[in-house]
Design a protein around this motif. Sequence first.
Motif, PDB file in Angstrom:
ATOM      1  N   ILE A 137       0.879  -1.169   0.000  1.00  0.00           N
ATOM      2  CA  ILE A 137       0.000   0.000   0.000  1.00  0.00           C
ATOM      3  C   ILE A 137       0.915   1.216   0.000  1.00  0.00           C
ATOM      4  O   ILE A 137       1.487   1.587   1.024  1.00  0.00           O
ATOM      5  N   GLY A 138       1.054   1.843  -1.168  1.00  0.00           N
ATOM      6  CA  GLY A 138       2.101   2.836  -1.341  1.00  0.00           C
ATOM      7  C   GLY A 138       1.687   4.277  -1.232  1.00  0.00           C
ATOM      8  O   GLY A 138       2.523   5.170  -1.350  1.00  0.00           O
ATOM      9  N   ALA A 139       0.396   4.535  -1.015  1.00  0.00           N
ATOM     10  CA  ALA A 139      -0.085   5.915  -0.943  1.00  0.00           C
ATOM     11  C   ALA A 139      -1.338   5.955  -0.078  1.00  0.00           C
ATOM     12  O   ALA A 139      -1.977   4.925   0.149  1.00  0.00           O
ATOM     13  N   PRO A 140      -1.704   7.134   0.437  1.00  0.00           N
ATOM     14  CA  PRO A 140      -2.919   7.237   1.258  1.00  0.00           C
ATOM     15  C   PRO A 140      -4.143   6.705   0.528  1.00  0.00           C
ATOM     16  O   PRO A 140      -4.381   7.037  -0.640  1.00  0.00           O
ATOM     17  N   ALA A 141      -4.914   5.872   1.198  1.00  0.00           N
ATOM     18  CA  ALA A 141      -6.047   5.211   0.558  1.00  0.00           C
ATOM     19  C   ALA A 141      -7.144   6.174   0.141  1.00  0.00           C
ATOM     20  O   ALA A 141      -7.907   5.887  -0.789  1.00  0.00           O
ATOM     21  N   LEU A 142      -7.251   7.307   0.818  1.00  0.00           N
ATOM     22  CA  LEU A 142      -8.320   8.253   0.510  1.00  0.00           C
ATOM     23  C   LEU A 142      -7.979   9.162  -0.659  1.00  0.00           C
ATOM     24  O   LEU A 142      -8.789   9.987  -1.074  1.00  0.00           O
ATOM     25  N   GLU A 143      -6.765   9.007  -1.193  1.00  0.00           N
ATOM     26  CA  GLU A 143      -6.355   9.797  -2.335  1.00  0.00           C
ATOM     27  C   GLU A 143      -6.326   8.922  -3.586  1.00  0.00           C
ATOM     28  O   GLU A 143      -6.439   7.714  -3.520  1.00  0.00           O
ATOM     29  N   GLY A 144      -6.184   9.539  -4.742  1.00  0.00           N
ATOM     30  CA  GLY A 144      -6.024   8.783  -5.969  1.00  0.00           C
ATOM     31  C   GLY A 144      -7.347   8.379  -6.592  1.00  0.00           C
ATOM     32  O   GLY A 144      -8.430   8.755  -6.135  1.00  0.00           O
ATOM     33  N   PRO A 145      -7.292   7.543  -7.666  1.00  0.00           N
ATOM     34  CA  PRO A 145      -8.473   7.222  -8.454  1.00  0.00           C
ATOM     35  C   PRO A 145      -9.524   6.415  -7.712  1.00  0.00           C
ATOM     36  O   PRO A 145     -10.684   6.403  -8.101  1.00  0.00           O
ATOM     37  N   GLN A 243       0.655  -4.594 -12.033  1.00  0.00           N
ATOM     38  CA  GLN A 243       0.435  -3.502 -12.976  1.00  0.00           C
ATOM     39  C   GLN A 243      -1.031  -3.100 -13.088  1.00  0.00           C
ATOM     40  O   GLN A 243      -1.338  -2.033 -13.612  1.00  0.00           O
ATOM     41  N   ARG A 244      -1.949  -3.930 -12.565  1.00  0.00           N
ATOM     42  CA  ARG A 244      -3.380  -3.598 -12.630  1.00  0.00           C
ATOM     43  C   ARG A 244      -3.997  -3.449 -11.241  1.00  0.00           C
ATOM     44  O   ARG A 244      -5.198  -3.606 -11.065  1.00  0.00           O
ATOM     45  N   ASP A 245      -3.170  -3.135 -10.266  1.00  0.00           N
ATOM     46  CA  ASP A 245      -3.668  -2.991  -8.890  1.00  0.00           C
ATOM     47  C   ASP A 245      -4.526  -1.735  -8.779  1.00  0.00           C
ATOM     48  O   ASP A 245      -4.072  -0.630  -9.074  1.00  0.00           O
ATOM     49  N   GLU A 251       2.061   3.238 -11.093  1.00  0.00           N
ATOM     50  CA  GLU A 251       2.846   4.472 -11.155  1.00  0.00           C
ATOM     51  C   GLU A 251       3.271   4.928  -9.762  1.00  0.00           C
ATOM     52  O   GLU A 251       4.374   5.472  -9.584  1.00  0.00           O
ATOM     53  N   VAL A 252       2.399   4.708  -8.785  1.00  0.00           N
ATOM     54  CA  VAL A 252       2.720   5.061  -7.399  1.00  0.00           C
ATOM     55  C   VAL A 252       3.794   4.130  -6.843  1.00  0.00           C
ATOM     56  O   VAL A 252       4.708   4.566  -6.128  1.00  0.00           O
ATOM     57  N   GLU A 253       3.716   2.848  -7.189  1.00  0.00           N
ATOM     58  CA  GLU A 253       4.726   1.892  -6.720  1.00  0.00           C
ATOM     59  C   GLU A 253       6.104   2.250  -7.290  1.00  0.00           C
ATOM     60  O   GLU A 253       7.127   2.095  -6.608  1.00  0.00           O
TER      61      GLU A 253
END
Length: 299
Positions: A137-145, A243-245, A251-253
């Motif tokens: 889990i590489g970024a805040p879950a509430l952010e992004g697509p 690649q499809r996570d 890109e975040v990883e």
Amino acid sequence: MTVNSPYADRLSRLPVERHDVQVRGADTAYWVYGPADAEVTLIAVHGFRGEHHGLESVLAFLPEARVIAPDLPGFGESAPVPGRTYDLDEYAAWLIDFAARVAPGAVVLGHSFGSIVTSAAVASGLATPKLILMNPIGAPALEGPKGVMTRLAVLYYALGAKLPERLGTALLRNGLIVRVMSIAMAKTSDPALRRFIHDQHDTYFSRFADRDVLRDAFVASVSHDVSQFASSIDVPTLLIAAQRDDITPIEVERELVKRFPDAELVEIAHVGHLIHYETPAEAAGAIRRFLRIPVSRAR
């Protein structure tokens, strides 16, 4: 389990023993896979709502290693301490104590929420020669697509916590909702593999002790991510990313791996957040190369 595992033959040849140990005031159940005299020992930490079974498919392709797979406190067969808040600090402290009791100096592996727990523990002083993060889990879950979907999940778990206990627990264990989660995460087009994945979630995704420990773990999972700890982790680290996570985009990883002092990224194509079910051989191969585990001819 009612659906046969596509990896059942390999698993049947893998030695396994169940054990219990007292950690921070409660019994932790754990399973030991592989030969007792293996050159490499790993501690494998599963993801949110799961338990040790979820990582068995990967372990089936690592028969030369000794792998210790516990159930997180409050999940599977591991008991929580009543009234204790299971935030990330508590889970990290639990892992540090568990490792010290059962396998000091082992390599540490974490999948999904387990990647957050293991990263936090290593950053807090857990001694390990190497760290492996699968679907980190590489970024805040509430952010992004997928931020909107995460907010819906926040409402779901909040409702489960606020309803009368019987109704709230029933909502959190609702089979239809579990199946929707499973369908959303599975990327394979193989119908037999999809049936296996759904059966795994049907069987193990609701084996939490109570709604309080589930709520605590969910809050911990969406309030933290690996990027918070990356710069403080000074051991060689392997990231195995899909690649499809949908949870952490690739890109975040690719940016996350740059935050570690010493890390490498292995990308797996055509799969999402279920590397451990859909591409376990590829994941095990990456682990084998990282740890320099030779292939046993007997296998």
